[in-house]
Design a protein around this motif. Structure first.
Motif, PDB file in Angstrom:
ATOM      1  N   LEU A  89       0.842  -1.194   0.000  1.00 52.56           N
ATOM      2  CA  LEU A  89       0.000   0.000   0.000  1.00 52.56           C
ATOM      3  C   LEU A  89       0.875   1.241   0.000  1.00 52.56           C
ATOM      4  O   LEU A  89       1.745   1.404   0.857  1.00 52.56           O
ATOM      5  CB  LEU A  89      -0.912  -0.003   1.224  1.00 52.56           C
ATOM      6  CG  LEU A  89      -1.882  -1.193   1.320  1.00 52.56           C
ATOM      7  CD1 LEU A  89      -2.557  -1.222   2.685  1.00 52.56           C
ATOM      8  CD2 LEU A  89      -2.923  -1.118   0.228  1.00 52.56           C
ATOM      9  N   ILE A  90       0.628   2.111  -0.968  1.00 54.98           N
ATOM     10  CA  ILE A  90       1.384   3.357  -1.081  1.00 54.98           C
ATOM     11  C   ILE A  90       0.377   4.503  -1.017  1.00 54.98           C
ATOM     12  O   ILE A  90      -0.415   4.700  -1.938  1.00 54.98           O
ATOM     13  CB  ILE A  90       2.173   3.406  -2.396  1.00 54.98           C
ATOM     14  CG1 ILE A  90       3.151   2.234  -2.476  1.00 54.98           C
ATOM     15  CG2 ILE A  90       2.904   4.742  -2.531  1.00 54.98           C
ATOM     16  CD1 ILE A  90       3.879   2.124  -3.806  1.00 54.98           C
ATOM     17  N   THR A  91       0.399   5.248   0.092  1.00 52.98           N
ATOM     18  CA  THR A  91      -0.594   6.308   0.291  1.00 52.98           C
ATOM     19  C   THR A  91       0.071   7.683   0.342  1.00 52.98           C
ATOM     20  O   THR A  91       1.275   7.802   0.551  1.00 52.98           O
ATOM     21  CB  THR A  91      -1.387   6.083   1.578  1.00 52.98           C
ATOM     22  OG1 THR A  91      -0.474   6.081   2.696  1.00 52.98           O
ATOM     23  CG2 THR A  91      -2.120   4.760   1.543  1.00 52.98           C
ATOM     24  N   GLY A  92      -0.759   8.704   0.171  1.00 51.88           N
ATOM     25  CA  GLY A  92      -0.271  10.077   0.242  1.00 51.88           C
ATOM     26  C   GLY A  92       0.376  10.553  -1.038  1.00 51.88           C
ATOM     27  O   GLY A  92       1.040  11.603  -1.045  1.00 51.88           O
ATOM     28  N   HIS A  93       0.191   9.802  -2.125  1.00 54.92           N
ATOM     29  CA  HIS A  93       0.822  10.180  -3.390  1.00 54.92           C
ATOM     30  C   HIS A  93      -0.152  10.018  -4.549  1.00 54.92           C
ATOM     31  O   HIS A  93      -1.058   9.183  -4.507  1.00 54.92           O
ATOM     32  CB  HIS A  93       2.066   9.322  -3.651  1.00 54.92           C
ATOM     33  CG  HIS A  93       3.143   9.508  -2.645  1.00 54.92           C
ATOM     34  ND1 HIS A  93       3.922  10.646  -2.590  1.00 54.92           N
ATOM     35  CD2 HIS A  93       3.562   8.713  -1.616  1.00 54.92           C
ATOM     36  CE1 HIS A  93       4.785  10.541  -1.583  1.00 54.92           C
ATOM     37  NE2 HIS A  93       4.589   9.380  -0.981  1.00 54.92           N
ATOM     38  N   SER A  94       0.072  10.808  -5.589  1.00 54.43           N
ATOM     39  CA  SER A  94      -0.695  10.699  -6.829  1.00 54.43           C
ATOM     40  C   SER A  94       0.263  10.417  -7.974  1.00 54.43           C
ATOM     41  O   SER A  94       1.486  10.562  -7.847  1.00 54.43           O
ATOM     42  CB  SER A  94      -1.473  11.989  -7.091  1.00 54.43           C
ATOM     43  OG  SER A  94      -0.589  13.095  -7.185  1.00 54.43           O
ATOM     44  N   VAL A  95      -0.295  10.019  -9.106  1.00 55.78           N
ATOM     45  CA  VAL A  95       0.521   9.685 -10.283  1.00 55.78           C
ATOM     46  C   VAL A  95       0.789  10.946 -11.089  1.00 55.78           C
ATOM     47  O   VAL A  95      -0.135  11.676 -11.447  1.00 55.78           O
ATOM     48  CB  VAL A  95      -0.203   8.634 -11.143  1.00 55.78           C
ATOM     49  CG1 VAL A  95       0.555   8.420 -12.452  1.00 55.78           C
ATOM     50  CG2 VAL A  95      -0.342   7.323 -10.385  1.00 55.78           C
TER      51      VAL A  95
END
Length: 431
Positions: A140-146
């Motif tokens: 899970l990778i949170t706090g980021h957008s592409v």
């Protein structure tokens, strides 16, 4: 340093989190990316403004992932009956008695314990997030957008807003109707905006939790009641519900600007008489309604699922159920690709996914359009036709129940006569 996975899923909403869990359970290494993690569950919290009617088919899929028991441990309201009737004032109504034009679907007649469950979207997402967290092959990778996406013959590279990079054979866009992944992959959409919008209102009412959800149809659009859970010890004898009021944007702006008592009086006056006595309005929000369909479900190493691929009129609450069907189908296709030692972005497998899901999604989109245009007017001949149609549905329980079983995900095909009507609608050519 670039992290490497088998699949990158962008969007950890209900569909993305479900797919990540399913792929992780199959030993496929997944990176699940989202800007935020879901809020923890608070048993005494007021209900989420966004709710969905999860079908029996969705329940089975969520149970296979291990998420359904988690949902039931939080909050979910089963409904056993669904009622539909016409509220349009018209002189021709006297030709067809009201008792003959109200159709009620009952779980007992379908041999099922219930028709489905009304569940807050935040609870479904949280349960799926929790199941994803238990899978060792899901990161899970949170706090980021592409920020960027580059595809090559061997892999796709995703660059996040902090400059970090991830690589995988396949990137799944499950990031909603305004999908950034779809945009970066250069996949276009067709979009039709409806005249109406939907106003969703969380309310408390006097009485026990009801086991029925209903919709009354007006020329301006339907008005619906979705039962939720008990209001608890703080409000004895009261229960929560979600109301949906479809109407033109200007009218909904008027309603949103009203104080609580004025809006409550407006609802009691303009909703069907069977609406229980309201005691409190908790929250309200309006949402645009549009039909949108991606021109392709995949492009090289990118594939779309859920609202990134399609959005439909929320008339029967089928949007998230279609998204779960996408996830389940894609999960199965990728399992077969992995079993054969093939590239997960193989055009053969992604084409098979689109071949299976596009016609099914298109059928549901056009069926909802058919209902929308049939009921959202007061033209006398059309008004009489739909009342006669409701009357026919009432006296032909076999056909009625077959439609209900299809909507619940218990049957894979519509009844032949209904299917023939849908097939004749414009927009199915070339599927």
């Amino acid at each position: 340093m670039t992290q490497t996975f088998d699949t990158i899923i962008v969007g950890a909403g209900m569909v993305g989190a479900a797919l990540a869990t399913g792929l992780g359970q199959q030993g496929i290494r997944v990176a699940l990316i989202d800007q935020a993690s879901p809020a923890p569950y608070q048993p005494d919290s007021h209900p989420d403004i966004r709710v969905s009617a999860l079908s029996a088919g969705s329940e089975r899929y969520l149970a296979s992932l291990g998420a359904w028991p988690r949902i039931l441990a939080m909050r979910a309201t089963p409904y056993c009956r669904l009622a539909v009737w016409d509220e349009t004032p018209n002189p021709l109504k006297r030709l067809v008695p009201r008792s003959l034009t109200e159709v009620e679907f009952d779980a007992n007649s379908l041999g099922a314990p219930h028709l489905g469950h009304i569940v807050e979207n935040s609870i479904t997402q949280l349960a799926l997030w929790q199941t994803a967290e238990t899978e060792t092959d899901v990161t899970l990778i949170t706090g980021h957008s592409v920020r960027d996406l580059v595809q090559s013959t061997e892999y796709a590279t995703v660059t996040l807003d902090d400059g970090s990079q991830l690589q995988a054979q396949l990137v799944v866009g499950a990031d909603g109707a305004m999908s950034r992944v779809r945009e970066l992959a250069g996949i276009g959409v067709t979009r039709d905006q409806y005249e109406q919008q939907a106003l969703v209102i969380s309310v408390r009412y006097r009485g026990n939790v009801e086991d029925i959800t209903w919709q009354g149809f007006y020329p301006s659009g339907p008005r619906a009641f979705l039962p939720l859970h008990s209001a608890g010890e703080q409000h004895p004898g009261e229960s929560w519900a979600s109301l949906v009021w479809y109407d033109h944007p200007a009218r909904l702006d008027e309603l949103k600007a009203m104080g609580e008592q004025q809006l409550m009086a407006e609802i009691q006056q303009h909703f069907p008489e069977r609406l229980p006595e309201l005691t409190h309005i908790d929250a309200r929000a309006s949402f645009p309604i549009a039909r949108q369909h991606a021109k392709h479900y995949y492009q090289n190493r990118v594939v779309l699922a859920g609202d990134a691929a399609h959005t439909i009129n929320p008339l029967a609450g089928q949007g998230v159920n279609l998204g779960f069907q996408d996830a389940q189908c894609l999960q199965g296709v990728l399992k077969e690709a992995r079993r054969g030692g093939e590239d997960l972005a193989s055009a053969h497998w992604l084409k098979l996914y689109e071949h299976r899901r596009r016609p099914a999604n298109q059928r549901m989109m056009l069926t909802m359009d058919l209902f929308y245009h049939l009921f959202s007017n007061a033209i006398p001949p059309v008004h009489l036709a739909r009342n006669l149609g409701l009357g026919a549905a009432r006296v032909l329980p076999f056909a009625r129940n077959r439609v209900a079983r299809y909507a619940m995900g218990l049957d894979e095909q519509l009844p032949a006569p209904i299917q023939q009507i849908v097939n004749r609608l414009p927009g199915l050519g070339g599927l």
